[in-house]
Design a protein around this motif. Structure first.
Motif, short mmCIF file in Angstrom:
data_model
loop_
_atom_site.label_atom_id
_atom_site.label_comp_id
_atom_site.label_asym_id
_atom_site.label_seq_id
_atom_site.Cartn_x
_atom_site.Cartn_y
_atom_site.Cartn_z
N THR A 1 -2.48 20.01 3.76
CA THR A 1 -3.56 19.74 2.80
C THR A 1 -4.69 20.75 2.96
N ALA A 2 -5.06 21.01 4.22
CA ALA A 2 -6.13 21.99 4.47
C ALA A 2 -5.73 23.36 3.95
N LEU A 3 -4.46 23.76 4.18
CA LEU A 3 -4.01 25.08 3.74
C LEU A 3 -3.99 25.18 2.22
N ARG A 4 -3.56 24.11 1.55
CA ARG A 4 -3.56 24.14 0.08
C ARG A 4 -4.97 24.27 -0.46
N ARG A 5 -5.91 23.60 0.19
CA ARG A 5 -7.30 23.73 -0.25
C ARG A 5 -7.80 25.16 -0.08
N TYR B 1 0.84 -1.19 0.00
CA TYR B 1 0.00 0.00 0.00
C TYR B 1 0.88 1.24 0.00
N ASP B 2 0.36 2.34 -0.56
CA ASP B 2 1.01 3.63 -0.51
C ASP B 2 0.70 4.26 0.85
N VAL B 3 1.72 4.36 1.71
CA VAL B 3 1.49 4.82 3.08
C VAL B 3 0.98 6.25 3.10
N ARG B 4 1.59 7.13 2.28
CA ARG B 4 1.15 8.52 2.28
C ARG B 4 -0.28 8.64 1.75
N ALA B 5 -0.61 7.83 0.76
CA ALA B 5 -1.98 7.85 0.25
C ALA B 5 -2.97 7.41 1.34
N ALA B 6 -2.55 6.46 2.18
CA ALA B 6 -3.41 6.02 3.28
C ALA B 6 -3.62 7.16 4.27
N VAL B 7 -2.53 7.91 4.59
CA VAL B 7 -2.66 9.05 5.49
C VAL B 7 -3.59 10.10 4.88
N ASP B 8 -3.44 10.34 3.57
CA ASP B 8 -4.30 11.32 2.91
C ASP B 8 -5.75 10.86 2.90
N VAL C 1 -7.20 9.15 5.26
CA VAL C 1 -7.71 9.50 6.59
C VAL C 1 -7.95 11.00 6.68
N GLY C 2 -6.99 11.78 6.18
CA GLY C 2 -7.11 13.23 6.25
C GLY C 2 -8.31 13.75 5.51
N ALA C 3 -8.62 13.17 4.35
CA ALA C 3 -9.77 13.63 3.58
C ALA C 3 -11.06 13.43 4.37
N GLU C 4 -11.15 12.33 5.09
CA GLU C 4 -12.36 12.08 5.88
C GLU C 4 -12.45 13.04 7.07
N VAL C 5 -11.29 13.35 7.68
CA VAL C 5 -11.30 14.30 8.79
C VAL C 5 -11.68 15.68 8.31
N LEU C 6 -11.11 16.11 7.18
CA LEU C 6 -11.41 17.45 6.65
C LEU C 6 -12.85 17.56 6.16
N ALA C 7 -13.47 16.42 5.88
CA ALA C 7 -14.88 16.44 5.51
C ALA C 7 -15.80 16.48 6.72
N GLY C 8 -15.19 16.51 7.92
CA GLY C 8 -15.98 16.60 9.14
C GLY C 8 -16.06 15.32 9.93
N GLY C 9 -15.38 14.26 9.46
CA GLY C 9 -15.44 12.98 10.16
C GLY C 9 -14.58 12.96 11.40
N SER C 10 -14.86 12.00 12.26
CA SER C 10 -14.07 11.81 13.47
C SER C 10 -12.74 11.17 13.11
N LEU C 11 -11.66 11.64 13.74
CA LEU C 11 -10.35 11.07 13.48
C LEU C 11 -10.33 9.59 13.83
N ARG C 12 -10.91 9.23 14.98
CA ARG C 12 -10.92 7.83 15.39
C ARG C 12 -11.67 6.97 14.37
N GLU C 13 -12.81 7.49 13.89
CA GLU C 13 -13.58 6.74 12.90
C GLU C 13 -12.84 6.68 11.57
N ALA C 14 -12.14 7.76 11.21
CA ALA C 14 -11.40 7.76 9.95
C ALA C 14 -10.30 6.71 9.96
N LEU C 15 -9.59 6.59 11.08
CA LEU C 15 -8.55 5.57 11.18
C LEU C 15 -9.16 4.17 11.12
N ARG C 16 -10.29 4.00 11.80
CA ARG C 16 -10.95 2.69 11.77
C ARG C 16 -11.44 2.38 10.35
#
Length: 651
Positions: free
Chosen positions: A382-386, A23-30, A32-47
């Motif tokens: 990512t948030a700042l670039r957006r 797997y692409d590790v950075r893509a996996a982090v992104d 998770v980040g996309a779900e958090v920036l969309a308003g999701g819970s960090l814990r749920e995004a990781l799960r």
């Protein structure tokens, strides 16, 4: 002369790169980040990353769905009371053959036997029990009756011990004695193990003498216990899954089948030992297995063992317990139950989780995995670039700054370097100092040679960003933009203006200071109340800690104040807002104004009460009111912060 071998190398063209990570590790982090920036819970995004799988790969949810499907199939396999039903059928067959034989006889003994048969209890188990000393007239009937006991005994023992088929089919008394001897030695071994004694040599001797009874060839006493306990637990679950009447029938039948050979006591002792050694196997569980076919004891216990294994696997795949990680999943059990492909999926997910931790993207908190500061910086970037992407093209060049935040415009002068200086090194004057000191020849630098470029000193700012965490922010889809805005501003300050002091403050019925990590993982406050007074109070404390910096307060909210703190620190909530709430909030606004803070408000939504309130506050403190659309919130806040900084630099 032998010519040397020549090798030619080129790009791999045989399909996917065999050396690439799964797997692409950075893509996996992104992801998770996309779900958090969309308003999701960090814990749920990781799960969700592990449950759904990265990049569209198979995750835990796919494996759990397969396990649940197999469980449903196992529960439809048949009827658990097949053993009692089979015993009833054999008993009816034996009684029919016996009555037929008795009808051909004319003596009084035959009539007496018929009377005894007519008075048998309706319960199959009790009837079998009463016929234990009956003198059968029909040899066929006697053999059929014996099948009830021998068949049940063989099923029970074979279910508990997979290697007993040959021994059970051997009528030789020596074979039966060997069986009894094995059970006695087994219980002695488990007793010693339960007492904590070293059983290494005892286990080796036990397997040397009785290894043929265990075709799975356990390599240790722990493996032996595990195999036996799982089968015994399945037998216990079978008994508990029957109705009380069926339980009584089966218990009596088993007592009849095992009692004469002395096996009942040995099996009861074995079950007690195994329950003590493996109390976590769900001995008390029940299952409702339904189907048209009646299952024998071994088949029914096997179905329940499979259901128990699937239940245990589903618990592991669910990752619901605190501190759960993928290392908790038994990969061998996954392979045994779901197949090699499923085990490979789990191993790849485990490797991804380990790699995320090894590379510093994930950390471990009290509630399990969490994003590390490194991952949060990527998320903030990512948030700042957006945010920058949404700014007008003509003004974009003013934001993507490349200079260090601590230094302003150069003055043309330089001075000797001092410890703690952040100004750029004046290379020309530094080298010139070394040349003047050493003369001609190689130049070596010392600390005294270094000079730094003097710059105009930039003013620093103390910034308090107050963000509304009330439930209405979630209900109106404002939670994600709020998080993105706060993370973007935090990243901008940390990377471009490190001399500024930013404090993020979230407020619902109460207010609280938030770190970047806490902001990413914060969940909505489902308790009613918008306590802006408490937030402004915390903002004032932050500003006063940085008294040498210019004070700035930014407020993002979608509702008028409906809560405030009393003198005892308890929050009072009421809607419509109480005059006391408004007065307490305005008092904090006045405190900030007297301190010299700039207070700008970003109003989301069209609430008339909020509009009247923020307009009045802006007039009172000289601040400004912004009414951005939700998707433009980040650009408004960041742009206002940068514009204010440019204004301070100009002054």
């Amino acid at each position: 002369m032998t010519r040397p071998n020549r090798y030619r190398y080129g790009a791999w063209r045989g399909g996917p790169d065999p050396l690439a990570p799964p797997y692409d590790v950075r893509a996996a982090v992104d992801q998770v980040g996309a779900e958090v920036l969309a308003g999701g819970s960090l814990r749920e995004a990781l799960r969700n990353l592990l449950r759904r799988g990265p990049d569209g790969g198979r995750g835990l949810d796919d494996l759990a769905a397969r396990a649940r499907r197999m469980r449903r199939e196992a529960m439809r396999r048949g009827n658990l009371d097949g053993t009692v039903t089979r015993a009833q059928a054999l008993l009816d067959q034996a009684l029919a053959a016996e009555r037929e034989e008795l009808a051909r006889r004319t003596d009084d003994a035959a009539r007496f036997s018929e009377t005894r048969l007519d008075s048998l209890p309706r319960s199959t188990a009790r009837a079998v029990e009463e016929l234990s000393d009956y003198q059968w007239a029909s040899e066929e009937a006697r053999r059929t009756y014996q099948q009830i006991l021998d068949g049940l005994r063989d099923e029970v023992l074979e279910q508990r011990f997979a290697g007993l088929r040959e021994a059970l089919g051997n009528p030789d008394p020596a074979a039966q004695r060997r069986l009894a001897e094995m059970l006695g030695d087994l219980n002695d071994l488990l007793d010693r193990h339960a007492r904590g004694e070293d059983t290494t040599d005892t286990f080796a001797e036990f397997m040397r003498r009785h290894g043929e009874f265990f075709p799975e060839k356990p390599g240790s006493v722990e493996e032996l216990i595990d195999a036996l306990a799982r089968r015994a637990a399945a037998g216990e679950r079978l008994m508990r899954s029957l109705s009380p009447q069926q339980q009584e029938e089966l218990s009596r039948l088993m007592a009849q089948a095992l009692g004469n050979a002395g096996l009942a006591d040995q099996l009861a002792r074995l079950t007690a030992n195994l329950r003590t050694l493996r109390p976590d196997l769900g001995w008390e569980r029940r299952a409702q297995v339904r189907g048209q076919q009646g299952l024998g004891y071994g088949e029914a216990a096997g179905a329940l063992a499979e259901i128990g294994d699937l239940d245990e696997l589903l618990d592991q795949l669910g990752q619901e317990h605190p501190g759960a990680t993928l290392d908790d999943i038994d990969v061998e059990a996954v392979e045994r139950i779901l197949g090699r492909g499923a085990a490979g999926d789990v191993r790849r997910l485990q490797e991804l989780e380990r790699e995320l931790r090894r590379q510093g993207w994930l950390g471990r908190g009290t509630d399990g995995l969490t994003l590390s500061p490194k991952a949060l910086r990527r998320l903030g970037g990512t948030a700042l670039r957006r945010v920058f992407a949404s700014l007008e093209t003509g003004r974009r060049g003013q934001h993507d700054l490349r200079d260090a935040g601590a230094a302003g415009e150069t003055t043309g002068a330089s001075r000797p370097w001092e410890y703690g200086d952040e100004q750029p090194i004046d290379v020309v004057r530094t080298v010139a100092n070394a040349v003047r000191r050493t003369g001609a020849g190689p130049v070596s630098l010392t600390v005294d040679d270094f000079e730094v470029v003097e710059t105009e000193r930039r003013a620093s700012a103390a910034v308090a960003l107050c963000v509304d965490l009330s439930y209405s922010m979630v209900a109106e889809d404002r939670w994600g933009p709020m998080k993105q805005t706060a993370l973007a501003l935090s990243h901008l300050v940390a990377t471009k203006f490190p001399q500024d002091a930013l404090q993020i403050i979230g407020f619902g019925r109460y207010a609280m200071r938030l770190t970047t990590e806490e902001l990413a993982s914060v969940d909505p406050d489902y308790v009613q109340g918008t306590n802006l007074q408490h937030a402004l109070q915390l903002a004032g404390r932050h500003l006063r800690k940085h008294s040498g910096s210019e004070p700035v307060v930014l407020v993002v909210t979608d509702g008028e104040p409906t809560a405030h703190l009393e003198e005892d620190g308890e929050a009072v909530f009421f809607w419509p807002p109480l005059s006391e709430t408004i007065q307490a909030t305005v008092a904090e606004v006045d405190n900030l104004t007297r301190y010299g803070a700039t207070l700008n408000l970003f109003m989301l939504g069209e609430d008339e009460g909020l509009r009247r309130f923020v307009d009045a506050v802006a007039r009172r403190c000289g601040g400004r009111v912004f009414t951005p659309d939700t998707e433009d919130l980040g650009s408004y806040v960041v742009n206002d912060y940068i514009r204010a900084r440019r204004g301070r630099v100009s002054r």
